[in-house]
Design a protein around this motif. Structure first.
Motif, short mmCIF file in Angstrom:
data_model
loop_
_atom_site.label_atom_id
_atom_site.label_comp_id
_atom_site.label_asym_id
_atom_site.label_seq_id
_atom_site.Cartn_x
_atom_site.Cartn_y
_atom_site.Cartn_z
N PRO A 532 35.72 -25.91 33.75
CA PRO A 532 34.75 -25.24 34.63
C PRO A 532 33.74 -26.21 35.21
CG PRO A 532 34.37 -24.67 32.33
CD PRO A 532 35.68 -25.37 32.39
N LEU A 533 33.43 -27.28 34.45
CA LEU A 533 32.46 -28.25 34.98
C LEU A 533 33.04 -28.95 36.20
CD1 LEU A 533 29.77 -29.71 34.71
CD2 LEU A 533 30.89 -31.35 33.16
N ASN A 534 34.30 -29.31 36.14
CA ASN A 534 34.93 -29.94 37.30
C ASN A 534 34.92 -28.99 38.51
OD1 ASN A 534 35.43 -32.26 35.90
ND2 ASN A 534 37.49 -31.64 35.26
N GLY A 538 33.17 -29.69 42.05
CA GLY A 538 33.93 -29.64 43.29
C GLY A 538 33.26 -28.73 44.33
N TYR A 539 32.78 -27.52 43.89
CA TYR A 539 32.10 -26.62 44.84
C TYR A 539 30.81 -27.24 45.33
CZ TYR A 539 35.31 -22.75 44.03
OH TYR A 539 36.41 -21.96 43.98
N TYR A 558 18.68 -29.88 46.05
CA TYR A 558 19.16 -29.09 44.91
C TYR A 558 20.59 -29.49 44.53
CZ TYR A 558 15.12 -26.01 45.49
OH TYR A 558 13.86 -25.51 45.56
N LEU A 559 21.45 -29.69 45.55
CA LEU A 559 22.83 -30.07 45.28
C LEU A 559 22.91 -31.46 44.61
CD1 LEU A 559 24.69 -28.80 48.49
CD2 LEU A 559 24.88 -27.89 46.18
N ASP A 560 21.99 -32.40 45.05
CA ASP A 560 21.99 -33.73 44.42
C ASP A 560 21.62 -33.62 42.94
OD1 ASP A 560 22.73 -34.92 46.76
OD2 ASP A 560 20.68 -35.48 47.37
N HIS A 561 20.57 -32.80 42.67
CA HIS A 561 20.20 -32.63 41.26
C HIS A 561 21.32 -31.97 40.47
CE1 HIS A 561 16.19 -34.16 41.70
NE2 HIS A 561 15.84 -33.23 42.62
N SER A 565 23.14 -33.65 37.23
CA SER A 565 23.23 -32.94 35.95
C SER A 565 24.67 -32.75 35.54
CB SER A 565 22.52 -31.59 36.05
OG SER A 565 21.15 -31.78 36.34
N SER A 566 25.53 -32.48 36.52
CA SER A 566 26.95 -32.31 36.22
C SER A 566 27.56 -33.61 35.70
CB SER A 566 27.70 -31.83 37.46
OG SER A 566 27.18 -30.59 37.90
#
Length: 753
Positions: A532-534, A538-539, A558-561, A565-566
């Motif tokens: 699920p992390l992958n 990806g999304y 937000y997407l960069d953070h 974190s991912s």
């Protein structure tokens, strides 16, 4: 006188020949006279009485009067007159021969002949005791030393048996005829020259005697008689002298190896010999000692350098020392030098004069003895302070040492133990408390054994309910140490302890099973979290690329953070999976040759963004010939990444983090150094434990898996990792990778920021 003697002899000869022609009786008398006169003319006798007829008065030849009385003593003269009367009275042929003593004591030969009324009586001196005759010849022949005599013309006149034996001749005439001699031509020429100059020749010559080479000490003297000589065989003497020289040299070499300083002074009080220890002990210059200084000069030099005891009256002390030259027994003394040295000095008078000094440096011996005595006292106090009962038995089976605990444990008397009783006696004294235990028999077997002395452990349960654990330990000196420890309380709880141990074993097995379950759970969960992390990553990437429409600046942030974190979560999951694989023994490394410079550069590039964000300078250093090494390249980069990330996290802004590679004989060392606050003392021991993290400063604190991963991967490579404080400031983390085959040096340089 000799001329007159010859003239008268010729006249007498003429008259005798005339009478011989007259008648036969006269002819017989003339022949007797003729023989006598011929003997006189040949010089056979210097004195003679001659008569031609019984009634004719004897005529003296070589005599002032016809009598031998002036030449002889009273008794000898009477014997001569009696011999003359017997010859003149003889009717037929007569002969006399005897030895008489001259007036001066010389031996004289009296010989007479008579025939037909005519006769002659001769008196001549016996030949001097020539070497070829009499007792002197026998004595010379018995000597082992060759003796010879030569006439003035150089011919051999006499040689004793030793001479003839050495040259291999039977008689002196045979030696002369064969040209045999002890001296060769060269030696004979030297001898002749010396005899002409001084009348005496002394020299050592080499000769071949009786088939062997030898050395002879030759002495020859010359005179009117010619030359006389003798030779002494010096071969054995020379061999003994050479052997003595070798022995002395060997003794000198031996003395040079001794630690005892030796100095020998002759009768003139000057140095004759010293060994190397003497030079070292007093720090004396070899050039000074080679000058054979006197005893006083050496003492003065030693006094100037404070190498002798301090004396209020040095002259009196030196005079007292010199009394050893006249002493009979050795003198023993001790010198306490100003520097703290203590010397034992033995001064031994020599039989041929002079003395021998022996110096032993007792400083170390005294220090060792003092330390030994201290250790003995400490040992006794230590044994008395032990709770265990200790007894030491010697090789003869007698008690040598014991402590208070031993005496108290067995209720023994100190006075009896002070007499060093035998083990049998000690066992008998302890029997009321130990009963008939076989333990003491086994102890005795260890103490009295000669071969195969093995240590012994035993337990004694005494009738008074006390339980003792003991041991008998053989000692290197042949003795045996026996110890007893009261374990009564321990024995009482052994049963309970066994039960508890069983419970602990069961609990441990349960914990191990739980640990395996935990590792399986972590690995399982981590694996299923990755999918699920992958998907989330990806999304997030698709959204950032604008697939769902344009994004605002805040949405991109937000997407960069979310991506960061991912990535952190994925790294954590990867670490957990790796740890689970390591715990399960399923981790396998892909070994290959790794270029060290490329590995360093790759690790530095991976953390470049972290360093820029933390405003930390990253420096990579490696020698040009660092080459390659055998390892798993991906795991090496992971090790370096974790170390660099940890170092960057703890470094303040503007600090420097250094990544370094170094070749050592035992392998390759990859290290990371930071300029952070260092390793806190409270976490130093748990730094490599899982979920134990080093303080990362104001930025963030890790979960504590980085160093655990590093240690696990390095150990899988067969190496080791250490983290310690660097010199000055910061922390140094070093990983040692052992050499796995030959590395090929390759071009690599030093890279900076």
């Amino acid at each position: 006188m000799a001329l007159g003697l010859r003239r008268r002899s010729r006249l007498a000869l003429a008259r005798a020949e005339a009478r011989a022609r007259e008648d036969s009786a006269a002819a017989a008398r003339a022949r007797a006279q003729l023989r006598t006169l011929k003997a006189l003319l040949s010089g056979d006798a210097p004195h003679a009485l001659v008569w031609s007829a019984p009634d004719e008065a004897p005529e003296g030849l070589g005599l002032e009067q016809p009598s031998f009385a002036p030449l002889l003593g009273a008794e000898a003269a009477a014997e001569a007159e009696a011999a003359l009367a017997a010859l003149r009275a003889a009717a037929g042929p007569a002969h006399v021969a005897r030895t008489l003593a001259a007036a001066d004591g010389r031996p004289l030969a009296l010989e007479g002949h008579a025939l037909a009324g005519a006769g002659v009586l001769l008196l001549r001196a016996l030949a001097d005791a020539a070497p070829s005759e009499g007792g002197l010849k026998a004595l010379l022949d018995a000597l082992p030393t060759p003796v010879w005599q030569r006439r003035p013309d150089g011919t051999l006149d006499f040689a004793n048996a030793a001479f003839l034996r050495m040259v291999g001749a039977a008689t002196p005439d045979a030696a002369q005829a064969s040209g045999l001699d002890l001296l060769d031509d060269k030696a004979r020429a030297l001898a002749s020259a010396a005899l002409r100059d001084t009348g005496t020749y002394r020299g050592r010559v080499k000769a071949v005697a009786e088939g062997r080479r030898c050395q002879l000490d030759v002495l020859e003297v010359s005179g009117p008689f010619g030359t006389s000589g003798c030779a002494v065989d010096a071969t054995e003497t020379e061999a003994a002298r050479a052997e003595t020289a070798r022995t002395i040299a060997a003794h000198r070499r031996t003395l040079d190896q001794l630690t005892t300083a030796v100095a020998i002074f002759g009768a003139d009080e000057r140095l004759v010999f010293h060994n190397a220890a003497y030079e070292r002990l007093f720090d004396l210059a070899p050039a000074f000692l080679d000058q054979r200084p006197s005893d006083g000069e050496i003492l003065a030099d030693l006094r100037a350098r404070r190498k002798v005891p301090e004396q209020a009256n040095f002259s009196a002390w030196r005079t007292q020392l010199k009394e050893a030259y006249r002493a009979i027994e050795p003198i023993n003394d001790f010198w306490h030098l100003p520097g703290g040295q203590m010397l034992r000095v033995v001064i031994t008078p020599n039989a041929e004069g002079g003395v021998t000094y022996l110096f032993d440096d007792l400083s170390e011996h005294m220090a060792l003895e003092s330390r030994y005595n201290s250790l003995i006292r400490i040992q006794g106090e230590t044994l008395d302070g032990l709770a265990e009962a200790v007894a030491v038995f010697g090789s003869d089976g007698r008690l040598d040492l014991y402590n208070e605990a031993f005496m108290t444990l067995w209720s023994l008397d100190a006075q009896v133990l002070g007499e060093k009783p035998h083990i049998d006696t000690v066992a008998a004294m302890c029997r009321p408390l130990h009963g008939e235990s076989r333990a003491f028999s086994r102890i005795r077997g260890v103490i009295t054994a000669i071969e195969r002395r093995e240590p012994l452990s035993f337990r004694i349960e005494r009738p008074d309910a006390r339980v003792l654990d003991g041991s008998a330990q053989p000692l290197p000196d042949g003795g045996t140490m026996v110890t007893f420890r009261d374990v009564t309380d321990s024995a009482q709880i052994e049963r309970a302890r066994a039960e508890r141990e069983r419970a602990l074993v069961e609990r441990n097995e349960a914990l191990e099973a739980a640990d395996k379950l935990k590792n399986a759970f972590v690995g399982h969960v981590s694996y299923h979290l990755r999918t699920p992390l992958n998907t989330l990553v990806g999304y997030a990437d698709m959204l950032r690329e604008g697939i769902a429409g344009p994004l605002s600046t805040r949405q991109r942030d937000y997407l960069d953070h979310m991506r960061q974190s991912s990535d952190a979560l994925r790294a954590l999951i990867d670490d957990l999976i790796d740890l689970a694989a390591i715990d399960a023994g399923a981790m396998e490394l892909d070994f290959a040759e790794v270029d060290v410079a490329e590995a360093l550069a790759g690790a530095a590039e991976a953390v470049r963004a972290l360093a820029e964000e933390a405003k930390v300078r990253l420096v990579v250093t490696a020698p040009a010939d660092v080459g390659r090494f055998t390892a798993d390249a991906r795991r090496v980069r992971q090790i370096l990444f974790n170390l660099l990330a940890n170092a960057i996290a703890v470094s303040p802004e503007g600090a420097r983090v250094t990544l370094c590679a170094e070749r050592r004989p035992d392998g390759l060392v990859l290290s990371v150094r930071d300029e952070g606050p260092g390793v806190p003392a409270e976490v130093e021991k748990t730094l490599f434990d899982r979920f134990e993290s080093r303080s990362a400063g104001p930025r963030h604190r890790g979960v504590g898996l980085g160093l655990a991963i590093v240690r696990s991967f390095v150990e899988l490579h067969g190496g080791s990792v250490s983290v310690k404080a660097a010199g000055g400031r910061g922390t140094l983390a070093a990983c040692l990778f052992p050499t796995r085959g030959a590395a090929r040096p390759d071009a690599a340089g030093e890279a900076a920021e």
